[in-house]
Design a protein around this motif. Structure first.
Motif, PDB file in Angstrom:
ATOM      1  N   LEU A 338       0.747  -1.166  -0.046  1.00 31.68           N
ATOM      2  CA  LEU A 338       0.018   0.049   0.098  1.00 31.68           C
ATOM      3  C   LEU A 338       0.863   1.282   0.204  1.00 31.68           C
ATOM      4  CD1 LEU A 338      -2.633   1.487   0.079  1.00 31.68           C
ATOM      5  CD2 LEU A 338      -2.661   1.220   2.705  1.00 31.68           C
ATOM      6  N   HIS A 345       4.260   5.143   5.764  1.00 28.18           N
ATOM      7  CA  HIS A 345       4.215   3.575   5.987  1.00 28.18           C
ATOM      8  C   HIS A 345       4.077   3.041   7.450  1.00 28.18           C
ATOM      9  CE1 HIS A 345       8.061   5.004   7.321  1.00 28.18           C
ATOM     10  NE2 HIS A 345       8.779   4.666   6.139  1.00 28.18           N
ATOM     11  N   LEU A 382      -5.700   7.950   0.252  1.00 27.25           N
ATOM     12  CA  LEU A 382      -5.504   6.555   1.043  1.00 27.25           C
ATOM     13  C   LEU A 382      -6.951   6.068   1.218  1.00 27.25           C
ATOM     14  CD1 LEU A 382      -3.188   8.019   3.751  1.00 27.25           C
ATOM     15  CD2 LEU A 382      -2.698   6.211   2.089  1.00 27.25           C
ATOM     16  N   ARG A 387      -7.939   2.194   2.612  1.00 27.60           N
ATOM     17  CA  ARG A 387      -7.199   2.295   3.991  1.00 27.60           C
ATOM     18  C   ARG A 387      -8.109   3.300   4.561  1.00 27.60           C
ATOM     19  NH1 ARG A 387      -2.527   0.503   5.051  1.00 27.60           N
ATOM     20  NH2 ARG A 387      -3.172   1.138   7.377  1.00 27.60           N
ATOM     21  N   PHE A 388      -8.231   3.213   6.027  1.00 25.82           N
ATOM     22  CA  PHE A 388      -9.101   4.125   7.080  1.00 25.82           C
ATOM     23  C   PHE A 388     -10.401   4.438   6.433  1.00 25.82           C
ATOM     24  CE2 PHE A 388      -4.713   5.465   6.441  1.00 25.82           C
ATOM     25  CZ  PHE A 388      -3.993   4.750   7.622  1.00 25.82           C
ATOM     26  N   GLU A 446      -8.434   1.150  12.911  1.00 24.05           N
ATOM     27  CA  GLU A 446      -7.326   1.928  11.699  1.00 24.05           C
ATOM     28  C   GLU A 446      -7.901   3.051  11.480  1.00 24.05           C
ATOM     29  OE1 GLU A 446      -7.373   0.773   7.421  1.00 24.05           O
ATOM     30  OE2 GLU A 446      -5.629  -0.107   7.814  1.00 24.05           O
ATOM     31  N   GLY A 469      -2.180   1.047  13.525  1.00 19.85           N
ATOM     32  CA  GLY A 469      -2.964   1.038  12.750  1.00 19.85           C
ATOM     33  C   GLY A 469      -3.370   2.423  12.263  1.00 19.85           C
TER      34      GLY A 469
END
Length: 677
Positions: A338, A345, A382, A387-388, A446, A469
């Motif tokens: 990702l 990161h 993102l 993600r998230f 996360e 996370g």
């Protein structure tokens, strides 16, 4: 004085004598408009020529002006003697109460303001409606005179905005919400950047029971301001938005009380409608905290957890920075992992950091460089990558906002906890306890947290979650090197192609392509600073008679100091400058004496009568504050616009004007040197 006359400037120029229209040819029309704008005052021949020919009168211009005046008198016929002649120039004689629309409008508008102060809303309504009936369209629509369009028209337009605002306030007080909403919707469409209009429109919509539409108005306003000007809505619009949110929360709580059995508490549910087993769960935040201000962006009634600001429609460039943050080979660019080796990161850069740890990235740079724009873009990238997706939090810390107080960590935590479902009665009063509860609420989740416009490490530390996370994006005008395990990104100005891309996005590629040299000159004068470019481009959009070359001339004449509406680049710089300690602030002003904008510690020490160590400490602090650039060790330079700002602050145009040096006492210099050692 003979002849009944009426003149109108609010629309095409209107001329009537004895109730009969009088056609006026273009050049004479411009002369008449100038005299009307200065009615009952003598205007010199040279001034008339200067305005008529836009600063470049031809030979024989005085004779031509006299010829135009004679022709105007003949056109006016029996009212020709209204145009008087004196040794110093010409004057048009008018009754300010009945013969010129802008004068009548001004009188009615002032009477409406007086009535509003007295809470006489029926009289406010009568006066404003009578004033607004005088408007027939764009002022001076058929008058080709740049000076009048620049100097006179903006004030008239603002007065009309204020009159519509007053009329809408009167309608609201008199219970005519539908009329108020309609008038304000039209005005908001005509003035997409006027925050006060949108704030009142939100109030009117809430009063009309249209709360969701009110929240949508704020969302559109913010998209325009952030996308085109790179600025957040001010306090008035944010407060109106918050009241719309609070109205919804009150409605939800009232409905819950109505459904509950007597003597029992209403059952709380999660976002899917299931009973919430968490004893801390409660209503959405309704206080005007930085996080709560954006809590209704997704339109939910309670439990909103998608709080990112809208992505900017005119975002351009920053490909290298996006690759550095997200990873050029990562999933966001079609690769594998990702983050693909990019900065986001989840691992810090400090030698003592060991994964897994919360990822903290600080985007820092000078005022107006586009830190928030980049951070929001990264956050949305993102989320688009998966993600998230369930938890995105945003808080505007307002550390450098000239219009609002700085957000304290205790208040920010209060807003974040409320948004996360913690009932207000269960939020601790102490900051360390709030921070611990915040970390607990994010444990095992996360989450993406965007902290915008941070002041220093002390403001940020209590807001950092502990889970691996989580990702924290921070923007600041200062270096936050004191934060542990962070990845810093120092954001610079645009490249030349990026600057032109931004002008294309705001003005249109066709308009920019028609004047490529002037467009590049504008970019250079803006120092390739994104906010400066956006403000300059908007200035051009509000001046249809201007070309890009005209805009460049305006910028060369100091156009940045004026700004756009209540927003200016100088205001942004001033908020950074005001956060400086006394000695670095004085050194910053003295840097205006460096004509080549490049200085060394030795040069500053000699100029200011300081020792080299103290001078270097002051310069390094200015670098940390992003008010000074350092391209090589020991060598500093100022961005062109910061140099112009420093010149204005110090009022130095010549190297000899150094009277302020006497203010630098040996005691102050020594104290700063000890503090920075």
């Amino acid at each position: 004085m003979a002849g009944k006359v009426w003149f109108g400037l609010m629309g095409s120029l209107e001329t009537r004598v004895a109730d009969r229209p009088v056609p006026v040819p273009p050049r004479v029309r411009s002369l008449l408009a100038i005299l009307l704008c200065r009615s009952n005052r003598t205007v010199g021949v040279d001034e008339l020529a200067e305005i008529l020919w836009n600063g470049e009168p031809p030979r024989g211009a005085s004779g031509t002006v006299r010829s135009h005046v004679l022709r105007l008198r003949r056109l006016l016929g029996e009212a020709g003697d209204r145009v008087g002649t004196s040794r110093s120039g010409y004057k048009i004689h008018l009754d300010p109460c009945s013969e010129l629309d802008i004068m009548v409008f001004t009188e009615l508008h002032e009477a409406a303001r007086t009535a509003a102060r007295n809470r006489d809303w029926p009289q406010v309504s009568r006066n404003t409606n009578a004033a607004l009936e005088l408007w027939r369209g764009a002022p001076l629509a058929d008058v080709a005179c740049d000076r009048l369009h620049r100097d006179e028209v903006p004030g008239w337009i603002q007065a009309r905005v204020e009159a519509v605002d007053l009329a809408a306030q009167a309608d609201l007080r008199l219970g005519r919400t539908a009329e108020a909403v309609l008038a304000l919707q039209r005005l908001a469409a005509e003035n997409p950047y006027q925050e006060s209009v949108h704030a009142l429109l939100m109030e009117a919509l809430v009063a009309a029971g249209r709360r969701v539409e009110a929240i949508a108005v704020y969302r559109r306003l913010r998209t325009v301001l952030v996308g085109e000007l790179g600025i957040e809505p001010g306090a008035q619009a944010a407060a109106a938005h918050q009241r719309a949110i609070a109205a919804g929360a009150l409605k939800v709580r009232a409905a819950g009380r109505a459904r509950a059995e007597p003597g029992t508490a209403p059952v709380r549910t999660d976002r899917a409608g299931r009973p919430d087993a968490d004893p801390h769960a409660g209503a959405a935040a309704t206080s005007a905290t930085p996080a709560a201000v954006h809590a209704a962006a997704a339109g939910d009634e309670v439990g909103v957890l998608h709080l990112l600001p809208a992505e900017l429609p005119n975002f351009v460039g920053r490909e290298a920075e996006l690759d550095a943050l997200l990873g050029g080979g990562g999933a966001l660019r079609g690769g594998g992992a990702l983050f693909g080796g990019g900065a986001l990161h989840g691992r810090g850069t400090g030698s003592g950091c060991r994964p897994p740890s919360v990822g903290i990235t600080v985007i820092e740079g000078m005022a107006g460089v586009g830190k928030t724009s980049l951070a929001v873009r990264v956050a949305h990238e993102l989320v688009r990558a998966g993600r998230f997706a369930d938890l995105q939090l945003y808080a505007n810390l307002r550390s450098f906002d000239p219009h609002q107080d700085r957000a304290e960590p205790t208040d920010v935590l209060d807003g974040l906890l409320r948004v996360l479902g913690v009932d207000a009665s269960r939020i601790p009063s102490r900051m360390d306890a709030r921070a611990a509860l915040f970390r607990d609420r994010l444990h095992g989740r996360e989450a993406l947290l965007l902290l915008d416009d941070a002041l220093d490490e002390q403001q940020i530390r209590p807001l950092i979650p502990s889970g691996p996370g989580c990702l924290v994006l921070v923007t600041s005008r200062r270096s936050l090197a004191g934060l542990d395990c962070t990845t810093p990104l120092r954001l610079g100005t645009f490249s030349a192609p990026e600057s032109l891309d931004l002008l294309d996005a705001v003005l249109g590629a066709e308009r920019v392509g028609a004047e490529p040299e002037a467009a590049m000159r504008v970019a250079d004068l803006c120092g390739h600073l994104p906010r400066a470019l956006a403000l300059a481009a908007y200035r051009l959009r509000t001046r249809p008679a201007w070309s890009l070359a005209d805009l460049a001339g305006h910028l060369e004449d100091g156009g940045f100091a004026a700004g756009v509406g209540d927003r200016s680049l100088w205001a942004a710089f001033r908020s950074s400058y005001r956060n400086l300690p006394a000695l670095p602030a004085r050194v910053f002003r003295l840097l205006a004496a460096g004509r080549d904008r490049r200085v060394t510690a030795q040069w500053v020490a000699a100029l200011a009568g300081l020792d080299v160590h103290t001078a270097r400490a002051a310069l390094e602090l200015l670098v940390d504050e992003h008010l000074l650039l350092q391209n090589a060790p020991g060598r500093y330079r100022m961005h062109d616009l910061l140099y112009a700002f420093a010149c204005e602050l110090s009022e130095l145009s010549e190297l000899s004007d150094l009277s302020e040096l006497s203010e630098l006492s040996e005691r102050e210099a020594g104290g700063f040197a000890r503090a920075s050692a």
